[in-house]
Design an enzyme around this catalytic site. Structure first.
Site, short mmCIF file in Angstrom:
data_model
loop_
_atom_site.label_atom_id
_atom_site.label_comp_id
_atom_site.label_asym_id
_atom_site.label_seq_id
_atom_site.Cartn_x
_atom_site.Cartn_y
_atom_site.Cartn_z
N PHE A 122 0.80 -1.17 0.04
CA PHE A 122 0.09 0.06 -0.03
C PHE A 122 1.05 1.21 -0.03
O PHE A 122 2.09 1.04 0.53
CB PHE A 122 -0.87 0.06 1.26
CG PHE A 122 -2.27 0.09 1.02
CD1 PHE A 122 -3.12 -1.04 0.04
CD2 PHE A 122 -3.16 1.34 1.39
CE1 PHE A 122 -4.43 -0.67 0.03
CE2 PHE A 122 -4.38 1.43 1.31
CZ PHE A 122 -5.12 0.38 0.34
N GLN A 235 -7.57 14.92 4.27
CA GLN A 235 -7.01 14.15 3.14
C GLN A 235 -7.85 14.06 1.88
O GLN A 235 -8.99 13.59 2.06
CB GLN A 235 -6.76 12.66 3.86
CG GLN A 235 -6.19 11.73 2.61
CD GLN A 235 -5.76 10.60 3.05
OE1 GLN A 235 -6.29 9.52 3.74
NE2 GLN A 235 -4.24 10.51 3.30
N HIS A 237 -8.22 11.65 -0.92
CA HIS A 237 -8.01 10.50 -1.55
C HIS A 237 -8.06 10.77 -3.04
O HIS A 237 -8.48 11.29 -3.74
CB HIS A 237 -9.01 9.38 -1.34
CG HIS A 237 -8.61 7.94 -1.44
ND1 HIS A 237 -8.27 7.58 -2.68
CD2 HIS A 237 -8.21 7.10 -0.61
CE1 HIS A 237 -7.87 6.29 -2.55
NE2 HIS A 237 -7.91 5.91 -1.30
N LEU A 251 -15.29 6.24 -3.46
CA LEU A 251 -13.85 5.55 -3.45
C LEU A 251 -13.59 4.44 -4.23
O LEU A 251 -14.44 3.51 -4.39
CB LEU A 251 -13.71 5.02 -1.84
CG LEU A 251 -12.31 4.85 -1.49
CD1 LEU A 251 -11.60 6.06 -1.74
CD2 LEU A 251 -12.33 4.32 -0.26
N GLU A 254 -7.47 2.18 -2.81
CA GLU A 254 -6.09 2.15 -3.08
C GLU A 254 -5.45 0.65 -3.45
O GLU A 254 -4.52 0.72 -4.05
CB GLU A 254 -5.12 2.97 -1.66
CG GLU A 254 -3.77 3.19 -2.06
CD GLU A 254 -3.39 3.86 -0.51
OE1 GLU A 254 -3.92 4.88 -0.40
OE2 GLU A 254 -2.19 3.84 -0.43
N ARG A 285 -0.64 9.22 -0.25
CA ARG A 285 -1.88 9.90 -1.00
C ARG A 285 -2.05 11.43 -1.24
O ARG A 285 -2.52 11.75 -2.30
CB ARG A 285 -2.99 9.62 0.02
CG ARG A 285 -3.47 8.01 0.03
CD ARG A 285 -4.51 8.10 1.10
NE ARG A 285 -5.00 6.59 1.14
CZ ARG A 285 -5.70 5.89 1.95
NH1 ARG A 285 -6.57 6.83 2.89
NH2 ARG A 285 -6.15 4.62 1.50
N HIS A 350 -11.76 12.66 1.46
CA HIS A 350 -11.80 11.28 2.24
C HIS A 350 -11.59 11.28 3.62
O HIS A 350 -12.21 10.51 4.39
CB HIS A 350 -10.79 10.58 1.37
CG HIS A 350 -10.66 9.18 1.98
ND1 HIS A 350 -11.74 8.35 1.57
CD2 HIS A 350 -9.73 8.37 2.45
CE1 HIS A 350 -11.54 6.90 2.14
NE2 HIS A 350 -10.32 6.98 2.47
N ARG A 385 -2.31 10.94 6.27
CA ARG A 385 -2.69 9.69 6.92
C ARG A 385 -2.10 8.45 5.86
O ARG A 385 -2.38 8.75 4.43
CB ARG A 385 -3.91 9.26 7.35
CG ARG A 385 -4.00 7.79 7.71
CD ARG A 385 -5.52 7.84 8.05
NE ARG A 385 -6.77 7.81 7.15
CZ ARG A 385 -6.87 6.73 6.24
NH1 ARG A 385 -6.35 5.64 6.37
NH2 ARG A 385 -7.81 6.93 5.41
#
Ligand code: SF4
Ligand code: SF4
Ligand code: FES
Lengths: 571, 246
Positions: A122, A235, A237, A251, A254, A285, A350, A385
């Site tokens: 990730f 954030q 995304h 969404l 990821e 991100r 997000h 994050r």
């Protein structure tokens, strides 16, 4: 007890039944507390179910070199060192145990060939670290916690909204709200309260968040006098759906990139080569979101103003097995077969890194008796994050909050709540019905979303932020005059009137903090201050209500202990 | 731009009527978007449940043109627009208001199911091939559409004796967990009343998660009930060997 409202008493009252709230409840029950959980939706529908990619824990099942130290380092680097280092340390150390515990409560993660929990790559994580169940990890987690909580006998108040915290002197004493279904009022008396209400995405127009994410807990804590921390860090995304219009913002996990998905612009260029040649699509991100935004802005966007994300070079069975809900989502909603061609994606609001300021060990806020965990709390993620660190945050700090709130309740007496607070909360709730001829809350909400989307988005600039603050002032005046029609029975317009109040307060905190941070760091990018400033990096922003006015102060971050400093310098 | 008419149930448990609303149809619009457009501009008090708008939470169930659907996954362009689209609350559950029904009975049934009971001293090794079938059951988003269509609940209303397909799925997910050791067969027979199910498969047809409710959950559970109650030899063998799973 009166017929104006019903009253319930608990040792520990938890507001919010997502991953953090349920984990807190399980822990508080273990310490013998009488626990109540209040949630706006039905149990099991909280925003946690939307988490797709996985839960980060350095188990080392796939990459044996992993351990808490690299996880700590990645988290701090991803957060641009603004993180509360102690929270980052506890999180990296304890998430491993928390994942094992989920398995022991019945969660079934995907497996490695030798029978362990499988982990995937990730963004920003050096090793394969995300334990997952296809692309529905959040559902697995919430169902597991829900079943565990029910088994232990937690009292759940479903479809109930809290509109005010109650106090006894300086101490938090409970909460007041209404049943969504019938509109009846309800008073909760509690020795301690844990806020686990999640984020504020609904203040933006393009968002992955559900109707519930209206910053309730942050606003409630702020109204009660608690401090908020680093509210500028929101954030975006990088990959939300962009087409068709109805699905904008939903969404796209990821995990698509974790499984090997490639980003291209309309010229077919793999543009991440330009922005982060080393990590490419698996950069953090903030970087990927800005890269897509820049490509679009400079005229290299996809047909509907995004970027192309392609996983179709992988065998179709693998895509369907590892990303089943993405496959169905695109097929059903966008007529795109992701095993055959690219998806169109673009940034979507997000996650909130900022939130209620808490103590790292106990999740205690600055108000006695009030605790917070999960997205509503701040500190762990710093300025940005990493994906997968949210689900682990929920269980690590949910557990800590549950324990601390239960222990606090053991030594505290049942607080007293005076009649004046209760009747003020009641009057506030009834007011939108009594006002005639005001606007609909929906109209004000639409304008709020436009304001935040256009003026407090991915790239910020002083002028826009000042305009946003002025616009928020006007919106607040309009919101104070909205009227609602119909009865108190399941009336979404009436519900929105109070969600709107919370969104406006939290939006103001975001814009205020964003204006004050004259640098670019993580998710906060200032066009007029593009550099990262080492001095600003040693400062946190605190927002607090002072005599009815929002006030911001800058406080120095505590020094990093030497052993942790060493870990950061390695590799 | 095309225009659609939605014919929506408005009312509560005591009385109600059907009201027509017109909405402009935009590309890719789903029924839930249309309901939101009505809420935002025409009827702010229209009661609808939803959360994710992406088919992941199971909140937005309703009957669209008489068919049980997730409204967030039902595209407007899949419906004929030359006549009104009817949107009604799930029939099996009592109406609270408009499209919102009282589904609390489901939560009460869930509580009856013996929770996950792991083997003592296990090392928690599990293999993908052994959990594939349980993972299918764990995809359930609790939309309760299967409960809504099952005739045992919908037409015969034996809610006190029958748990419904959702809870056979849940019971199966526990029974077939490779490390679970509890015996739920008596509970499945007596409290969930699996005998009432006559395998019409209506539940499987509506499941938005495409869980093979009848073939993979209900039929194997029925077999276990038969084995345990009507095949005493097999039961004794199991008692001696301690093997729960066939
Ligand atoms: S197969 Fe059984 S549970 Fe499913 S709808 Fe038919 S009777 Fe109900
Ligand atoms: S089994 Fe399928 S239809 Fe039934 S509640 Fe679960 S997801 Fe819905
Ligand atoms: S809104 Fe979540 S499934 Fe439809």
């Amino acid at each position: 007890m009166t017929d104006r409202f019903e009253t319930h008493e608990h040792d520990v009252l938890i507001i919010g039944a997502g991953g953090a709230g349920l984990r807190a409840a399980i822990e508080a029950l273990k310490f013998g507390a009488k626990v109540g959980v209040v949630c706006k939706s039905l149990l099991g529908k909280a925003h946690t179910v939307m988490a797709e990619g996985g839960i980060a824990a350095a188990m080392g099942n796939v990459d044996s070199a992993d351990g808490w130290k690299p996880h700590f380092r990645d988290t701090m680097r991803g957060g641009k060192m603004l993180n509360n280092w102690r929270m980052a340390q506890l999180h990296a150390q304890e998430s491993i145990e928390r994942v094992k515990e989920l398995e022991q409560w019945g969660a079934l993660f995907d497996r490695t060939d030798n029978g362990n929990i499988l982990q995937r790559a990730f963004g920003g994580h050096t090793y394969k670290r995300l334990c997952h169940v296809g692309d529905r990890t959040g559902l697995e987690m919430i169902r597991t916690l829900q079943d565990r909580g029910v088994q232990l006998g937690v009292d759940v108040y479903m479809e109930c909204t809290i509109t005010r915290l109650m106090k006894d002197g300086d101490r938090v004493a409970g909460a007041f709200g209404y049943w969504r279904e019938q509109g009846r009022f309800v008073l909760f008396k509690a020795k301690s309260v844990i806020i686990c209400t999640g984020g504020i995405g609904k203040a933006w127009k393009i968002t992955s968040n559900s109707w519930e994410c209206t910053g309730d807990g942050m606003a409630l804590a702020y109204y009660a006098g608690a401090e908020l921390l680093d509210m500028e860090f929101v954030q975006f995304h990088p990959t939300g759906m962009v087409w068709p219009p109805g699905v904008q913002g939903i969404l796209v996990t990821e995990a698509v990139r974790g499984e090997g998905g490639i980003l291209r612009n309309k010229n077919g260029e793999r543009f991440m080569e330009k922005y982060d040649p080393k990590r490419m699509e698996l950069s953090t991100r903030d970087v990927v979101a800005r890269s897509i935004y820049t490509e679009v802005k400079e005229g290299r966007g996809s047909e509907h103003g995004g970027a192309y994300l392609d996983i179709s070079h992988k065998p179709a069975e693998v895509v369907k097995k590892k990303l089943p809900s993405m496959y169905h989502q695109f097929k059903g909603l966008a007529d795109v077969d992701i095993t055959k061609g690219p998806m169109e994606v673009g940034p979507t609001c997000h996650y909130m890194m900022g939130g209620i300021k808490v103590d790292a060990e106990t999740a205690a806020s600055t108000l006695p008796g009030l605790y917070a965990a999960g997205e509503a709390a701040a500190g762990l993620h710093g300025a940005n994050r990493l994906g997968g660190n949210s689900l682990s945050d929920l269980v690590v700090f949910g557990r800590r909050a549950g324990e601390a709130a239960a222990k606090y309740a053991q030594s505290a007496s049942m607080p007293k709540i005076d009649e004046a607070q209760v009747s003020a909360a009641e009057r506030e709730l009834l007011a939108p019905f009594e006002r005639q001829g005001g606007e609909s809350p929906y109209a004000v909400h639409r304008d709020l979303q436009d304001t935040m989307q256009s003026l407090v988005g991915i790239f910020r600039v002083e002028d826009d932020l000042k305009k946003a603050l002025a616009a928020l002032l006007t919106l607040k005046e309009r919101a104070a005059k909205v009227s609602v029609e119909g009865s108190r029975m399941f009336n979404p317009g009436w519900h929105l009137a109070f969600d709107l109040r919370n969104m406006l307060t939290v939006s103001e905190a975001v814009a205020t903090a964003a204006l004050a941070r004259r640098e670019s760091r993580g998710a906060h990018s200032r066009i007029d201050c593009p550099e990262t400033d080492p001095v600003c990096g040693k400062e946190n922003h605190i927002i607090k209500d002072v005599n009815g006015k929002m006030s911001l102060s800058t406080v120095p971050k505590g020094p990093l202990p030497e052993d942790l400093q060493k870990i950061l310098e390695e590799a | 731009m095309a225009e659609a008419t939605l014919n929506i149930f408005r009312g509560d448990s005591t009385n109600g009527k059907r009201v027509d609303y017109k909405v402009d149809v935009t590309p890719g619009m789903v029924v839930l978007d249309a309901l939101h457009a009505i809420q935002g501009h025409q009827a702010p008090d229209l009661a609808v449940r939803w959360n994710c708008k992406a088919g992941k939470c199971g909140s937005c169930s309703a009957e669209v043109n008489g068919r049980p659907r997730l409204t967030c996954k039902t595209r407007m362009d899949s419906l004929p627009l030359d006549r009104p689209i009817t949107v009604s609350p799930m029939k099996t559950f009592p109406v609270i208001k408009d499209l919102v029904t009282d589904v609390s009975w489901n939560y009460a049934v869930n509580k009856k199911i013996t929770p996950f009971t792991p083997k003592k001293d296990t090392d928690w090794k599990m293999y993908q091939q052994d959990i594939d079938r349980v993972q299918e059951f764990r995809k359930c988003i609790e939309c309760f559409l299967c409960q809504n269509v099952c005739h045992v609940l919908r037409d015969h209303d034996v809610k006190d004796k029958f748990g419904g397909p959702r809870f056979f799925v849940r019971a199966a997910s526990l029974e077939m967990h490779p490390l679970d050791v509890a015996d739920r067969v008596p509970m499945i027979k007596e409290e969930l009343g699996i005998g009432y199910c006559n395998i019409t498969k209506c539940c499987t047809e509506v499941c938005p998660e495409e869980i093979h409710i009848t073939d993979n959950a209900i039929i194997p559970l029925k077999e276990r009930v038969v084995d345990e109650y009507y095949d005493p030899i097999l039961r004794i063998v199991r008692k001696i060997t301690g093997a729960k799973k066939a």
